[in-house]
Design a protein around this motif. Structure first.
Motif, PDB file in Angstrom:
ATOM      1  N   PRO A  84       0.827  -1.220   0.000  1.00 63.50           N
ATOM      2  CA  PRO A  84       0.000   0.000   0.000  1.00 63.50           C
ATOM      3  C   PRO A  84       0.855   1.261   0.000  1.00 63.50           C
ATOM      4  O   PRO A  84       1.995   1.259   0.458  1.00 63.50           O
ATOM      5  CB  PRO A  84      -0.803  -0.095   1.295  1.00 63.50           C
ATOM      6  N   GLU A  85       0.271   2.310  -0.483  1.00 64.22           N
ATOM      7  CA  GLU A  85       0.982   3.589  -0.605  1.00 64.22           C
ATOM      8  C   GLU A  85       1.471   4.091   0.747  1.00 64.22           C
ATOM      9  O   GLU A  85       2.578   4.596   0.864  1.00 64.22           O
ATOM     10  CB  GLU A  85       0.062   4.616  -1.251  1.00 64.22           C
ATOM     11  N   ALA A  86       0.658   3.954   1.786  1.00 64.90           N
ATOM     12  CA  ALA A  86       1.050   4.434   3.115  1.00 64.90           C
ATOM     13  C   ALA A  86       2.252   3.656   3.633  1.00 64.90           C
ATOM     14  O   ALA A  86       3.144   4.230   4.266  1.00 64.90           O
ATOM     15  CB  ALA A  86      -0.119   4.312   4.083  1.00 64.90           C
ATOM     16  N   GLY A  87       2.300   2.365   3.369  1.00 64.66           N
ATOM     17  CA  GLY A  87       3.431   1.549   3.804  1.00 64.66           C
ATOM     18  C   GLY A  87       4.713   1.936   3.103  1.00 64.66           C
ATOM     19  O   GLY A  87       5.781   1.991   3.725  1.00 64.66           O
ATOM     20  N   ARG A  88       4.618   2.206   1.818  1.00 66.98           N
ATOM     21  CA  ARG A  88       5.806   2.631   1.069  1.00 66.98           C
ATOM     22  C   ARG A  88       6.291   3.982   1.559  1.00 66.98           C
ATOM     23  O   ARG A  88       7.494   4.210   1.694  1.00 66.98           O
ATOM     24  CB  ARG A  88       5.494   2.713  -0.428  1.00 66.98           C
ATOM     25  N   GLU A  89       5.358   4.880   1.852  1.00 67.07           N
ATOM     26  CA  GLU A  89       5.730   6.212   2.333  1.00 67.07           C
ATOM     27  C   GLU A  89       6.394   6.117   3.705  1.00 67.07           C
ATOM     28  O   GLU A  89       7.380   6.795   3.968  1.00 67.07           O
ATOM     29  CB  GLU A  89       4.485   7.103   2.403  1.00 67.07           C
ATOM     30  N   ALA A  90       5.866   5.273   4.574  1.00 67.08           N
ATOM     31  CA  ALA A  90       6.456   5.099   5.902  1.00 67.08           C
ATOM     32  C   ALA A  90       7.865   4.506   5.785  1.00 67.08           C
ATOM     33  O   ALA A  90       8.781   4.933   6.497  1.00 67.08           O
ATOM     34  CB  ALA A  90       5.571   4.198   6.760  1.00 67.08           C
ATOM     35  N   GLU A  91       8.030   3.545   4.896  1.00 67.63           N
ATOM     36  CA  GLU A  91       9.358   2.943   4.689  1.00 67.63           C
ATOM     37  C   GLU A  91      10.340   3.975   4.134  1.00 67.63           C
ATOM     38  O   GLU A  91      11.494   4.035   4.546  1.00 67.63           O
ATOM     39  CB  GLU A  91       9.228   1.761   3.723  1.00 67.63           C
ATOM     40  N   ARG A  92       9.870   4.802   3.200  1.00 71.70           N
ATOM     41  CA  ARG A  92      10.735   5.842   2.636  1.00 71.70           C
ATOM     42  C   ARG A  92      11.152   6.839   3.723  1.00 71.70           C
ATOM     43  O   ARG A  92      12.324   7.222   3.800  1.00 71.70           O
ATOM     44  CB  ARG A  92      10.006   6.594   1.516  1.00 71.70           C
ATOM     45  N   ARG A  93      10.216   7.240   4.576  1.00 70.16           N
ATOM     46  CA  ARG A  93      10.547   8.171   5.659  1.00 70.16           C
ATOM     47  C   ARG A  93      11.517   7.554   6.656  1.00 70.16           C
ATOM     48  O   ARG A  93      12.396   8.226   7.174  1.00 70.16           O
ATOM     49  CB  ARG A  93       9.274   8.611   6.381  1.00 70.16           C
ATOM     50  N   ARG A  94      11.333   6.256   6.949  1.00 63.41           N
ATOM     51  CA  ARG A  94      12.239   5.582   7.873  1.00 63.41           C
ATOM     52  C   ARG A  94      13.656   5.547   7.312  1.00 63.41           C
ATOM     53  O   ARG A  94      14.623   5.843   8.006  1.00 63.41           O
ATOM     54  CB  ARG A  94      11.744   4.160   8.145  1.00 63.41           C
ATOM     55  N   ARG A  95      13.775   5.198   6.019  1.00 69.51           N
ATOM     56  CA  ARG A  95      15.105   5.173   5.392  1.00 69.51           C
ATOM     57  C   ARG A  95      15.713   6.568   5.330  1.00 69.51           C
ATOM     58  O   ARG A  95      16.914   6.742   5.533  1.00 69.51           O
ATOM     59  CB  ARG A  95      15.019   4.576   3.991  1.00 69.51           C
ATOM     60  N   ARG A  96      14.899   7.597   5.086  1.00 70.32           N
ATOM     61  CA  ARG A  96      15.406   8.968   5.026  1.00 70.32           C
ATOM     62  C   ARG A  96      15.897   9.429   6.391  1.00 70.32           C
ATOM     63  O   ARG A  96      16.949  10.057   6.507  1.00 70.32           O
ATOM     64  CB  ARG A  96      14.299   9.901   4.520  1.00 70.32           C
ATOM     65  N   ALA A  97      15.139   9.085   7.444  1.00 71.45           N
ATOM     66  CA  ALA A  97      15.555   9.458   8.798  1.00 71.45           C
ATOM     67  C   ALA A  97      16.875   8.780   9.155  1.00 71.45           C
ATOM     68  O   ALA A  97      17.762   9.406   9.751  1.00 71.45           O
ATOM     69  CB  ALA A  97      14.465   9.081   9.798  1.00 71.45           C
ATOM     70  N   GLN A  98      17.014   7.504   8.774  1.00 71.36           N
ATOM     71  CA  GLN A  98      18.266   6.799   9.043  1.00 71.36           C
ATOM     72  C   GLN A  98      19.423   7.452   8.287  1.00 71.36           C
ATOM     73  O   GLN A  98      20.517   7.628   8.836  1.00 71.36           O
ATOM     74  CB  GLN A  98      18.136   5.325   8.638  1.00 71.36           C
ATOM     75  N   PHE A  99      19.185   7.835   7.042  1.00 71.34           N
ATOM     76  CA  PHE A  99      20.226   8.501   6.250  1.00 71.34           C
ATOM     77  C   PHE A  99      20.640   9.817   6.891  1.00 71.34           C
ATOM     78  O   PHE A  99      21.836  10.120   6.997  1.00 71.34           O
ATOM     79  CB  PHE A  99      19.722   8.738   4.826  1.00 71.34           C
ATOM     80  N   LEU A 100      19.662  10.603   7.343  1.00 71.59           N
ATOM     81  CA  LEU A 100      19.990  11.891   7.954  1.00 71.59           C
ATOM     82  C   LEU A 100      20.743  11.710   9.271  1.00 71.59           C
ATOM     83  O   LEU A 100      21.641  12.500   9.588  1.00 71.59           O
ATOM     84  CB  LEU A 100      18.714  12.711   8.167  1.00 71.59           C
ATOM     85  N   ARG A 101      20.395  10.668  10.039  1.00 73.35           N
ATOM     86  CA  ARG A 101      21.157  10.382  11.264  1.00 73.35           C
ATOM     87  C   ARG A 101      22.601  10.026  10.929  1.00 73.35           C
ATOM     88  O   ARG A 101      23.541  10.500  11.581  1.00 73.35           O
ATOM     89  CB  ARG A 101      20.499   9.246  12.039  1.00 73.35           C
ATOM     90  N   ASP A 102      22.787   9.172   9.918  1.00 73.22           N
ATOM     91  CA  ASP A 102      24.141   8.797   9.503  1.00 73.22           C
ATOM     92  C   ASP A 102      24.925  10.008   9.010  1.00 73.22           C
ATOM     93  O   ASP A 102      26.123  10.145   9.285  1.00 73.22           O
ATOM     94  CB  ASP A 102      24.097   7.736   8.408  1.00 73.22           C
ATOM     95  N   LEU A 103      24.270  10.888   8.279  1.00 75.42           N
ATOM     96  CA  LEU A 103      24.927  12.085   7.768  1.00 75.42           C
ATOM     97  C   LEU A 103      25.377  12.996   8.915  1.00 75.42           C
ATOM     98  O   LEU A 103      26.502  13.504   8.914  1.00 75.42           O
ATOM     99  CB  LEU A 103      23.979  12.834   6.830  1.00 75.42           C
ATOM    100  N   ALA A 104      24.509  13.180   9.897  1.00 72.32           N
ATOM    101  CA  ALA A 104      24.870  14.014  11.053  1.00 72.32           C
ATOM    102  C   ALA A 104      26.032  13.388  11.823  1.00 72.32           C
ATOM    103  O   ALA A 104      26.948  14.093  12.265  1.00 72.32           O
ATOM    104  CB  ALA A 104      23.662  14.190  11.967  1.00 72.32           C
ATOM    105  N   GLU A 105      26.016  12.068  11.952  1.00 76.44           N
ATOM    106  CA  GLU A 105      27.109  11.383  12.642  1.00 76.44           C
ATOM    107  C   GLU A 105      28.418  11.547  11.884  1.00 76.44           C
ATOM    108  O   GLU A 105      29.477  11.778  12.483  1.00 76.44           O
ATOM    109  CB  GLU A 105      26.759   9.906  12.789  1.00 76.44           C
ATOM    110  N   ALA A 106      28.352  11.459  10.557  1.00 77.75           N
ATOM    111  CA  ALA A 106      29.561  11.636   9.749  1.00 77.75           C
ATOM    112  C   ALA A 106      30.100  13.058   9.867  1.00 77.75           C
ATOM    113  O   ALA A 106      31.317  13.266   9.936  1.00 77.75           O
ATOM    114  CB  ALA A 106      29.265  11.310   8.287  1.00 77.75           C
ATOM    115  N   ARG A 107      29.202  14.035   9.930  1.00 83.11           N
ATOM    116  CA  ARG A 107      29.650  15.424  10.101  1.00 83.11           C
ATOM    117  C   ARG A 107      30.321  15.628  11.454  1.00 83.11           C
ATOM    118  O   ARG A 107      31.331  16.321  11.556  1.00 83.11           O
ATOM    119  CB  ARG A 107      28.472  16.381   9.953  1.00 83.11           C
ATOM    120  N   GLN A 108      29.745  15.031  12.497  1.00 80.81           N
ATOM    121  CA  GLN A 108      30.354  15.150  13.825  1.00 80.81           C
ATOM    122  C   GLN A 108      31.730  14.501  13.852  1.00 80.81           C
ATOM    123  O   GLN A 108      32.672  15.038  14.443  1.00 80.81           O
ATOM    124  CB  GLN A 108      29.448  14.520  14.880  1.00 80.81           C
TER     125      GLN A 108
END
Length: 90
Positions: free
Chosen positions: A40-64
């Motif tokens: 379903p569309e909502a499931g794909r959107e939730a998965e995309r947001r989860r992956r994006r949040a993980q990417f942004l956390r990794d990016l912030a960690e790399a900057r630190q």
């Protein structure tokens, strides 16, 4: 190039009610080969947001990490950013 009657034949996917790659008479949500419906569309959107949040956390960690490893560059970047913010007109 062979002569074809392009004016009378509709292009594939020209029906607005059909998804790309499905038959016009096919049931909505079912694949043409009888496979189960897509996620379903909502499931794909939730998965995309989860992956994006993980990417942004990794990016912030790399900057630190970069700031800890290269303190001089981090300091000049902070000063440059502060200068930009002081000269920015609201």
């Amino acid at each position: 190039m062979p002569d074809r009657d392009f004016h009378d034949t509709p292009s594939p996917g020209s029906d607005r009610g059909t998804e790309h790659g499905t038959e016009p008479g096919a049931a909505p949500g079912r694949q043409p080969d009888g496979a189960p419906p897509r996620e379903p569309e909502a499931g794909r959107e939730a998965e995309r947001r989860r992956r994006r949040a993980q990417f942004l956390r990794d990016l912030a960690e790399a900057r630190q990490l970069r700031d800890r490893v290269q303190p001089r560059r981090a300091k000049t970047a902070r000063l440059r950013h502060a200068m930009r913010m002081r000269t920015f007109r609201w």
